[in-house]
Design a protein around this motif. Sequence first.
Motif: not given
Lengths: 194, 389
Positions: A104-124
């Motif tokens: 959602x617009x306005x959420x700082x991306x640093x705040x969810x960076x680890x979410x994406x990192x975690x997803x990438x590793x789980x997807x892999x």
Amino acid sequence: MDHGLKIVIVDESAIRAAILEEGLREAGFTQVVRIAEMNNLLARVYAVDPDVILIDLENPSRDVLEQMFQVSRAVRRPIAMFVDQSDTASIQASVDAGVSAYIVDGLKKERIKHILDMCISRFNAFSRLQGELDVAKSALEERKVIDRAKGILMKAKNLNEEAAYALLRKTAMNENKKIAEIAQSVLTAAELFK
Amino acid sequence: MSATDHRLRIGYIPLVDATALIVAVDKNFTADEGLDVDLVREVSWSNVRDKLNIGLFHAAHLLAPVAIASSLGIGHVRVPIAAPFVLGVNGNAITLTAGLHRLLSDACEGDLSDPMESAKALARVVQKRKQQGRDPLTFGMTFPFSNHNYQLRFWMAAGGVDPDEDVRLVVLPPPYMVESLASGHVDGFCVGAPWNSVAVDLGIGRILHFGCDLVARLSEKVLAVRQSYALDQPDIVSRLVRALARAADFSAVEDNHDEVAAILSAPHRIGVARDIIRGALDGRLRTARGGPVRTDKRYMLIGGGGVPRPDPVHAAWIYAQMVRWGQTPLSDDAMRDARAVYRPDLYDAALGLSDDDIPTDSIEAFAGPAFDAQNIAAYLPAWNIGRQG
């Protein structure tokens, strides 16, 4: 930590979505909703009103999510893709893994960076798992082919099982092929001589 | 082929307007140009755009409006795109459920095949639903930045229907369109070939208009490369354009349509029945199951007659739609950047043409004032319905 974030996982693969959800829960995110039904996707997503949306890149419904970028009267919360131009490595990694994230617009991306990192590793990890499963499956198939070839040789040449297998292995070595390939040729030949 | 072959990865969506690309590869026209092309079938326009943006694809079959939106940074990251070749002109159609088609037919006071009459009929149907307190009609289109979206809006608005207030427009991936019409999730849609014909053949929908009934000539899909790639690799872009031009010209010849349809119908390419693809190539489409075949050579244009040459007037028209529907504000800079996406210079350079041989194209729309690419600021206020400013 933003453990209060609401996260939606859009994935038709129930197993992968479960793996992802488990990872998120382990990381302390308790508000995770999985959507596997693509019909009326936008309405389903709006009903959850998430802060973060994760979607499988092989899902054609990604285009449906793109509609959320459009500011319209019906939708008051425009959503932007997490990755931006400064983040090529991140985009590359997520595309390689096959996952895409929207926030959602306005959420700082640093705040969810680890979410994406975690997803990438789980997807892999899921892809690896899938790969291993495929290898196991084909090994099982090979096993069956070899067993059938052994049976044919035992009958045709009056050999015992051990000798039949030794013959397959020796032929494979001489021809620089895999035992399963030789076994397959035996099956094909037997089929022709029927 | 030579040892110095260049390997290219090119993304596409399985639609009939990917013809030039698929034919160029499968008939070895790209190989003849020393290009080793890996065609990658994709499932979403978002994927095609993103993979082109980050360099996983060297080039892509792309919705013309996405190429422009990407260059302007609307709705997504800004990555300047160059379009040296138009893969398809026109090719869309509006299909309705049999039920809605009947309602429009009943409400129509003139000839339903006239888009102005059908749009007015839609307005009456929409008004009646409103009075009855029923949910608004829902229409499917393929992407926020697509001619499908703009054509639907253009058509409805001409009859007095506000596409943001009076109906619902939803994005649907093309392969889901037919199913969504069958399930009643949408009452109609605008999509490219082969999906309108698939809906008709299954008896699920009726084609109301061809896209060319609304706008006579509109570039639908372009070959897109990153602007930086066009700058760094002009020779490769030239070779690709030549291979595509050869394929497009081959595909424009009706005698070749059987062969082209066979190539496209392969499961790993488009994977739809040959007859349906052939119909789209010929511009012969059945508009209802068991109904008459409508023939219009302009239905979809691929190759021949300067069709693939990018015309910046088309880019300007698309930009004007973005402004009209509030996707972006009007600015001279953005207008210039939008036009600059279309690169007739690259097309001419590849084919050894000079630009004075080529007549400039014009947009002919069924409603509103003539489109003036030089003066969008004056063109836009002519519309009563819009979101601009």
